[in-house]
Design a protein around this motif. Structure first.
Motif, PDB file in Angstrom:
ATOM      1  N   ARG A  29      80.092  70.331  58.733  1.00  0.00           N
ATOM      2  CA  ARG A  29      79.656  69.600  57.532  1.00  0.00           C
ATOM      3  C   ARG A  29      79.479  70.604  56.391  1.00  0.00           C
ATOM      4  NH1 ARG A  29      77.328  64.730  59.448  1.00  0.00           N
ATOM      5  NH2 ARG A  29      77.123  64.058  57.280  1.00  0.00           N
ATOM      6  N   ARG A  30      80.153  70.370  55.283  1.00  0.00           N
ATOM      7  CA  ARG A  30      80.117  71.293  54.157  1.00  0.00           C
ATOM      8  C   ARG A  30      78.830  71.112  53.345  1.00  0.00           C
ATOM      9  NH1 ARG A  30      85.083  69.477  50.911  1.00  0.00           N
ATOM     10  NH2 ARG A  30      84.067  67.494  51.487  1.00  0.00           N
TER      11      ARG A  30
ATOM     12  N   GLU B 168      78.886  69.932  49.589  1.00  0.00           N
ATOM     13  CA  GLU B 168      79.822  68.825  49.375  1.00  0.00           C
ATOM     14  C   GLU B 168      79.490  67.602  50.237  1.00  0.00           C
ATOM     15  OE1 GLU B 168      81.911  72.639  48.288  1.00  0.00           O
ATOM     16  OE2 GLU B 168      80.658  71.929  49.965  1.00  0.00           O
ATOM     17  N   ASP B 169      79.255  67.826  51.525  1.00  0.00           N
ATOM     18  CA  ASP B 169      78.939  66.708  52.426  1.00  0.00           C
ATOM     19  C   ASP B 169      77.434  66.441  52.498  1.00  0.00           C
ATOM     20  OD1 ASP B 169      81.664  66.542  53.056  1.00  0.00           O
ATOM     21  OD2 ASP B 169      81.451  68.025  54.667  1.00  0.00           O
TER      22      ASP B 169
ATOM     23  N   ARG C 202      76.721  73.872  59.550  1.00  0.00           N
ATOM     24  CA  ARG C 202      77.901  74.742  59.623  1.00  0.00           C
ATOM     25  C   ARG C 202      78.618  74.551  60.956  1.00  0.00           C
ATOM     26  NH1 ARG C 202      75.343  79.140  59.202  1.00  0.00           N
ATOM     27  NH2 ARG C 202      75.241  79.104  56.924  1.00  0.00           N
TER      28      ARG C 202
ATOM     29  N   SER D 138      73.165  75.456  47.603  1.00  0.00           N
ATOM     30  CA  SER D 138      73.077  74.457  48.674  1.00  0.00           C
ATOM     31  C   SER D 138      72.922  73.031  48.168  1.00  0.00           C
ATOM     32  CB  SER D 138      71.906  74.772  49.611  1.00  0.00           C
ATOM     33  OG  SER D 138      70.668  74.570  48.965  1.00  0.00           O
TER      34      SER D 138
END
Length: 352
Positions: free
Chosen positions: A263-264, A267-268, A259, A330
């Motif tokens: 970085r998502r 998604e990432d 966070r 997550s």
């Protein structure tokens, strides 16, 4: 009743014989249903047992110790919530020891069994040394180990199946298209660290991915340590697209660092923990995690302990609790899904 309740009045209230009441109050082997009736009647009548006199007479304390590395770890709390009521229903108090995984402290707890301050010990050692094995062999009271011990160790044993649990997580991440799957582990000289590290390597091979040492970072089983380990891994391998974390505390540290780094998740970088503690469902995003059945392992250990305390003298038993993957935001960004492995079994091939 002016002089207080007696064995006779307790027997009458409980609907059992005077002999049964005597056996329960003196800590002698008795059916659990009888123990529950007698203890309930004694409580209702306000009977106060003289613990010192009873201990001297029966050589029993009606206490069982539970020794774990960190009393604040949610996985151990889940065990505790199951161990305590099982023992309480049978008339036993629980004594807690938080050892910080210090081997000397654990050896001291095992050694103190000879002083008869408790009638039995349930222990969760992170490391199992030769000193542990020597003390287990010489133990003066029943011991149940939660965790892996070497084959042939003559002690009742309750295990998780980390090997299958890690495989469930890696298969899930691979199915989502993740190919740069990192591993954040605890110390490799611990039972869970060694088992989960080996399982990660094996699981990668199972989905056709090569093992890359750069994708592995060793830290410790705490949130802050997990965060530091994740930060080091991201600096070294910025293209990592998934993290397999050795427990939920490490995974929460990973979410903190990701966070902060922008970085998502997922998604990432997708993140999976282990233990499926209460914190996993409460985190943001909610954490996919492999349940290793902490609560079920605690209950199984308590039941094995009661069998020994009530006179069971059979061969040591091994109970293995099967893992399941609980998928949350997550990894999939989707509603909760539950992927079980297999039910609890008594078997020898699984590892912590």
């Amino acid at each position: 009743m002016a002089d207080g309740p007696t064995i006779n009045t307790i027997a009458e209230r409980a609907g059992v014989s005077i002999a049964s009441v005597s056996r329960v109050l003196n800590g002698l082997p008795t059916r659990q249903e009888t123990v529950r009736k007698v203890m309930a009647a004694a409580d209702e009548l306000g009977y106060v047992r003289n613990a010192v006199a009873r201990s001297l007479k029966s050589r029993r304390t009606h206490q069982v110790a539970f020794a774990m590395a960190d009393v604040g770890n949610p996985a151990y709390l889940a065990m505790l919530r199951q161990i305590q009521p099982v023992l309480k229903d049978a008339g036993y108090r629980l004594v807690l020891h938080s050892t910080d995984a210090v081997v000397a402290d654990e050896i001291d707890v095992l050694h103190s069994l000879g002083e008869r301050y408790v009638d039995g010990l349930i222990m969760v050692p992170l490391r199992v040394t030769e000193a542990h094995l020597e003390m287990l062999d010489a133990a003066r009271a029943p011991v149940v180990i939660i965790g892996q011990v070497p084959e042939g160790t003559r002690v009742d044993n309750v295990r998780a199946d980390s090997r299958t649990g890690v495989k469930l997580a890696i298969d899930h991440l691979h199915a989502l298209g993740r190919r740069r799957i990192g591993m954040i582990n605890g110390p490799l000289d611990t039972v869970p660290g060694a088992a989960r590290g080996a399982a990660y390597r094996e699981a990668l091979g199972g989905v056709g991915l090569p093992y890359d040492e750069d994708l592995v970072q060793i830290g410790d089983f705490y949130r802050a340590e997990g965060g530091r380990a994740v930060a080091e891994l991201l600096d070294r391998v910025p293209d990592v697209d998934a993290l397999m974390c050795a427990n939920d505390l490490i995974a929460l540290g990973a979410l903190d660092v990701l966070r902060a780094a922008g970085r998502r998740v997922p998604e990432d970088v997708a993140v999976v923990g282990m233990d499926d503690t209460d914190l996993a469902a409460a985190s943001w995003p909610s954490l996919s995690s492999v349940s290793l059945g902490s609560a079920e392992r605690g209950r199984a250990a308590a039941e094995l302990m009661l069998e020994r305390l009530q006179g069971g003298d059979g061969e040591p038993r091994l109970v293995t609790v099967a893992p399941r993957l609980v998928v949350r935001a997550s990894t999939a960004g989707a509603p909760v899904a539950d992927f079980p492995a297999e039910s609890r079994t008594d078997r020898k091939e699984s590892a912590e």
